[in-house]
Design an enzyme around this catalytic site. Structure first.
Site: not given
Length: 109
Positions: A60-62
């Site tokens: 996951i990231c932004r």
């Protein structure tokens, strides 16, 4: 690119957060492993030590762009990895907890 939706993640699923340090400090999913994308290759061993041997790595990231790059790299290394669609923005919008290192409510930068 294999993708999983936030709604399909269960409590206890392994989560790798590849956002940068300032983003992590502002708020993250509790229990996630944090390895910034800028340090990922150098710190790859931390992931192999922490990740479940027979489980999936949910990256996951932004928004899902950086995590897609890392998930693709992991798949190429033979790791069962998927990108979390929409990233932390969707995580927070879905009402999933976002916390600081101190356990206080956090925000997604």
């Amino acid at each position: 690119m294999p993708t999983v939706e936030v709604a399909d993640l269960k409590d206890g699923d392994f989560l790798l957060d590849v956002r940068e340090d300032d983003e992590w400090r502002a708020g993250h999913a509790e229990g996630a492993l944090h390895i910034p994308i800028s340090e990922f290759v150098a710190r790859y061993g931390e992931l192999t030590e922490a990740a479940p041997q027979d489980g999936r790595v949910n990256v996951i990231c932004r928004s899902g762009n950086r995590s897609a790059q890392v998930a693709m790299y992991l798949v190429q290394q033979g790791v069962d990895a998927v990108n979390v669609g929409g990233g932390m923005q969707v995580w927070a919008a879905a009402g999933r907890p976002v916390v600081t290192d101190e356990g206080q409510p956090g925000i997604v930068l």
